[in-house]
Design an enzyme around this catalytic site. Structure first.
Site, PDB file in Angstrom:
ATOM      1  N   HIS A  92     -35.550 -55.580 -13.940  1.00 45.24           N
ATOM      2  CA  HIS A  92     -36.880 -54.960 -13.852  1.00 45.24           C
ATOM      3  C   HIS A  92     -37.224 -54.167 -15.111  1.00 45.24           C
ATOM      4  CE1 HIS A  92     -34.960 -51.196 -12.147  1.00 45.24           C
ATOM      5  NE2 HIS A  92     -35.969 -50.631 -12.766  1.00 45.24           N
ATOM      6  N   ASP A 224     -30.007 -57.261 -10.374  1.00 45.91           N
ATOM      7  CA  ASP A 224     -30.997 -56.650 -11.264  1.00 45.91           C
ATOM      8  C   ASP A 224     -30.459 -56.433 -12.688  1.00 45.91           C
ATOM      9  OD1 ASP A 224     -33.196 -55.356 -12.256  1.00 45.91           O
ATOM     10  OD2 ASP A 224     -33.442 -54.007 -10.554  1.00 45.91           O
ATOM     11  N   SER A 646     -32.689 -46.381 -14.801  1.00 45.11           N
ATOM     12  CA  SER A 646     -32.465 -47.791 -14.554  1.00 45.11           C
ATOM     13  C   SER A 646     -31.834 -48.434 -15.766  1.00 45.11           C
ATOM     14  CB  SER A 646     -33.767 -48.495 -14.211  1.00 45.11           C
ATOM     15  OG  SER A 646     -33.984 -48.373 -12.840  1.00 45.11           O
TER      16      SER A 646
HETATM   17  N1  ARG Z   1     -37.130 -48.913  -7.484  1.00 44.51           N
HETATM   18  C1  ARG Z   1     -36.553 -49.231  -8.735  1.00 44.51           C
HETATM   19  C2  ARG Z   1     -37.071 -48.251  -9.843  1.00 44.51           C
HETATM   20  O1  ARG Z   1     -37.716 -47.310  -9.517  1.00 44.51           O
HETATM   21  C3  ARG Z   1     -36.694 -50.660  -9.109  1.00 44.51           C
HETATM   22  C4  ARG Z   1     -38.064 -51.209  -9.183  1.00 44.51           C
HETATM   23  C5  ARG Z   1     -38.239 -52.637  -9.558  1.00 44.51           C
HETATM   24  N2  ARG Z   1     -38.359 -53.537  -8.429  1.00 44.51           N
HETATM   25  C6  ARG Z   1     -39.495 -53.814  -7.727  1.00 44.51           C
HETATM   26  N3  ARG Z   1     -39.404 -54.616  -6.686  1.00 44.51           N
HETATM   27  N4  ARG Z   1     -40.682 -53.340  -8.016  1.00 44.51           N
HETATM   28  O2  ARG Z   1     -37.577 -48.586 -10.861  1.00 44.51           O
HETATM   29  N1  ASP Z   2     -35.489 -47.790 -10.423  1.00 44.34           N
HETATM   30  C1  ASP Z   2     -35.548 -46.575 -11.209  1.00 44.34           C
HETATM   31  C2  ASP Z   2     -35.738 -46.882 -12.696  1.00 44.34           C
HETATM   32  O1  ASP Z   2     -36.393 -47.827 -13.046  1.00 44.34           O
HETATM   33  C3  ASP Z   2     -34.363 -45.727 -10.950  1.00 44.34           C
HETATM   34  C4  ASP Z   2     -34.620 -44.741  -9.854  1.00 44.34           C
HETATM   35  O2  ASP Z   2     -35.752 -44.269  -9.724  1.00 44.34           O
HETATM   36  O3  ASP Z   2     -33.669 -44.398  -9.159  1.00 44.34           O
HETATM   37  O4  ASP Z   2     -35.361 -46.123 -13.543  1.00 44.34           O
END
Ligand code: ARG
Ligand code: ASP
Length: 711
Positions: A92, A224, A646
């Site tokens: 991502h 990921d 991330s």
């Molecule tokens: N929650 C994670 C972060 O805050 C990964 C986000 C990417 N994935 C998604 N399905 N949008 O960035």
């Molecule tokens: N998914 C998040 C990022 O892109 C990490 C988090 O918020 O825990 O940095």
């Protein structure tokens, strides 16, 4: 017997409560504050092994990923895993780059991408990778400047001079940031590389498996990761993309461990956490929980419905909108999780208790009274004033300026034209490039539908005081019908019409367009009536926040405070650990390929396992990437992390790479405002799953051969 229990109980209760595992620590201060604690928890190396200015150390294998115009705002973290500058981060995090290289003919989003030689690695102009050279405490210097009577602009110039001086005669870049709400200042010095090429990415069915449904959730089965390579000039120094650049020879690259981890093993995360707000008052939490998040969620729900419907209707629209949708959905879901977690642990009440204690403490001596007694009453008043602006802000920004894409686009075209002299052809050419990039991912009909939904919501729910004039005119009208005219006639919704009118310099005619007037009306309402007041209150809040934090630190002398995340380099440490989500619901600490197969649902886009992965599972073709006979996929730990972390390396007690941080578990998503060690978990990709995919799925053995493995 009873007495001893009672005695132990009293002893336990009266011990200062040390919240294990909470905190994002400054690497240069580990030696002073954390290393003993870390070693007690199992860490086998020294503070200098993590951070040193004199020798190569772990920090030299970690990069902050940024963008050309804003290199100090790190949107993700990456780490170096070969002596040829190979870097791994999340799928991502590389998503935008993968998306940009994708088309119907080369659908790397859907099918994945693997460069089988260095020549095939793809350039991504605009992406930067920063290595931290050193951190310096510059509090005294900065405070001396802030104490002067100089105008803010002049103070800023002086602070900039400190940064310039620090890197004079080098190709390094310095950046000063405030810590502890302005009670301390640190300068980070970076070497920033600009040629970062895409090396590999699994198909979305692996890299984004589970999609937005599994996002922010545990148990998780998302692979990921994506891979890049940093290139340098012939002196191994940063340079813009050039064919002649060479793979970077890094100071340090991480050793990978295939041994895996057990529950309760020590683990740590290095990286660039973006923003946390751990020291907010109850008034602020109240505003987030009851105004800001609910308003923003409602607006984005409408936007997402529309985008998702478009994406499901055609593969081309899916390519155009997938990266945008992921961004919109990600914060939308996090905001929901925050509300849930803040309410569940009664965070407002916890804060109120602390505030009551503080107030009492602040009334005791005349000096405290002078410094601290009026903070909370003032904060209360300021947040009361801020409430209506916070709501107006959400509408103007979420539904307006960043609502339908055309509004932001109109603003950027207009602001370019305002500064454009009508002659500089190179500048115009470059701007046309931006226009092309916008239209590559723009679908008129999708955006128009978003416009209809968001403007209707805006008109219906905004307080009249903050409703832009042009939207007032639409009250009670058939917005769907009107929008068709607006979008079909506007110069801004067609690449050729827009370029034509710009090249003829008929700006007046351009600005007269109805859609432009609406965009201007929304933008001006925000810039002239909402933002100034909002920021004025905010800056007052910030000065009290500084005093509040200083007071808290004085009151809780024995507590170790860590600064809120601010996109600077940090170290978090904790344990590999599952958790109890609620009564009788306990989660294990890792997932496996078997779980992916359990989720396999060919008819659902986000759960359609690639045939090749099914086959690897059927034939148990796992290589050495196993734990108890299964391929491990993800694990959870108690490391305190946030957005920006991330892609961060997750390391074991020996400093070897065991995983990539990429998310947090649903029950603990409020950790940016309230970290609870019982329930807050970071989610990491097990490095062995990434290796399994690279090796067995993609057959990109050349990459495995570059890496270094622990004995
Ligand atoms: N929650 C994670 C972060 O805050 C990964 C986000 C990417 N994935 C998604 N399905 N949008 O960035
Ligand atoms: N998914 C998040 C990022 O892109 C990490 C988090 O918020 O825990 O940095």
């Amino acid at each position: 017997m009873r007495k001893t229990v009672l005695f132990l109980l009293i002893l336990f209760i009266s011990l200062p409560i040390v919240k294990a595992d909470e905190g994002m620590w400054i690497p240069a201060l580990l030696k002073k504050y954390n290393i003993e604690d870390m070693q007690k928890a199992g860490f086998k190396l020294s503070a200098e092994d993590i951070y040193s200015v004199n020798q190569a150390c772990l920090k030299d294998a970690v990069v902050g990923l940024g963008r050309e115009g804003s290199p100090f705002h790190h949107f993700c973290t990456g780490e170096i895993i070969s002596d040829k500058g190979l870097m791994i981060t999340n799928h991502h995090c590389g998503y935008g780059a993968i998306q940009a290289h994708s088309s119907l003919e080369h659908n790397y989003l859907r099918d994945g991408f693997w460069a089988m030689s260095m020549e095939e690695e793809l350039a991504n102009p605009g992406i930067t990778a920063s290595f931290l050279v050193r951190i310096e405490d510059v509090t005294e210097k900065v405070e001396a400047i802030l104490r002067t009577k100089l105008a803010p602009k002049a103070q800023k110039a002086r602070i900039k001079a400190i940064m310039d001086e620090a890197v004079k005669g080098t190709n390094l870049k310095a950046n000063i940031k405030s810590f502890f709400a302005g009670n301390q200042y640190f300068m980070s010095v970076y070497k920033i590389y600009k040629d970062v090429r895409l090396v590999g990415a699994p198909p979305s069915a692996i890299g984004k498996f589970g999609g937005d449904t599994d996002n922010w959730a545990w148990p998780r089965h998302t692979g990921d990761f994506s891979m890049f390579r940093i290139y340098a000039d012939s002196n191994n120094e940063p340079a813009a993309y050039s064919k002649n650049n060479q793979p970077l020879k890094p100071k340090k690259s991480l050793t990978i461990s295939l041994k895996g981890v057990k529950e309760n093993d020590f683990t740590m995360v290095f990286g660039y956490p973006g923003t946390t707000k751990e020291y907010l008052t109850s008034y602020a939490i109240d505003q987030v929980q009851n105004i800001e998040n609910p308003e923003k969620i409602a607006i984005r729900t409408l936007k997402l419905e529309t985008i998702k419907a478009s994406m499901a209707s055609s593969e081309l629209l899916r390519i155009k909108y997938s990266a945008k949708a992921a961004g919109v959905a990600n914060s939308w879901k996090r905001w929901k999780g925050e509300i849930k977690g803040l309410k569940r642990f009664n965070t407002i009440k916890l804060k109120q208790d602390l505030e009551a204690k503080f107030q009492k403490w602040a009334e005791v001596t005349p000096k405290r009274k002078l410094n601290y007694a009026n903070i909370l009453p003032q904060m209360k008043e300021l947040y009361a004033q801020k409430a209506e602006y916070a709501r107006a802000y959400a509408y103007a920004v979420e539904a307006g300026i960043r609502g339908p894409e055309i509004i932001g686009f109109i603003n950027s075209v207009n602001s370019f034209l305002k500064s454009y002299n009508g002659k500089d052809e190179k500048k115009l050419e470059a701007f046309y490039g931006k226009i092309d990039a916008f239209f590559k991912n723009f679908d008129l009909n999708t955006d128009r539908k978003i416009f209809v939904k968001l403007m209707s919501h805006y008109i219906k729910n905004s307080s009249p005081k903050f409703l832009p004039e042009e939207l007032k005119k639409l009250e009670g009208k058939d917005i769907d019908k009107i929008s068709k005219k607006l979008y079909n006639k506007s110069f801004y919704t067609s690449k050729s019409r827009l370029k034509k009118i710009i090249s003829k310099q008929k700006y007046k005619k351009l600005y007269k367009g109805k859609l432009n007037l609406i965009a201007q009306s929304i933008t001006n309402k925000f810039r002239k009536e909402i933002a100034p007041e909002y920021y004025k209150i905010d800056s007052k809040v910030n000065s009290f926040q500084k005093a509040w934090l200083a007071g808290l630190m004085e009151m809780q002398k024995d507590k170790k405070f860590y600064p809120d995340a601010n996109s600077s380099f940090r170290v978090s440490y904790g344990k590999i650990k599952g958790y109890e989500s609620r009564d009788a619901v306990t989660y294990g600490h890792y997932t496996t390929l078997k779980g992916i197969m359990e989720k396999d649902r060919p008819e659902i886009y986000d759960y359609n396992v690639p045939e090749k992965l099914r086959e690897l599972y059927r034939t148990k073709n796992y290589g050495k990437y196993t734990q108890n006979g299964e391929v491990p996929v993800c694990f959870v730990a108690t490391n305190h992390t946030t957005g920006g972390n991330s892609g961060s390396p997750v390391l074991n007690a020996n400093g070897e790479l065991i995983g990539l941080n990429f998310d947090r578990a649903w029950d603990g998503v409020m950790s940016d405002m309230y970290y609870n060690p019982e329930i807050c978990r970071n989610i990491a990709l097990d490095i062995r799953y990434a290796l399994f995919i690279i090796d067995k799925y993609a057959g990109a053995k050349r990459l495995i051969d570059e890496m270094k493995f622990a004995e």
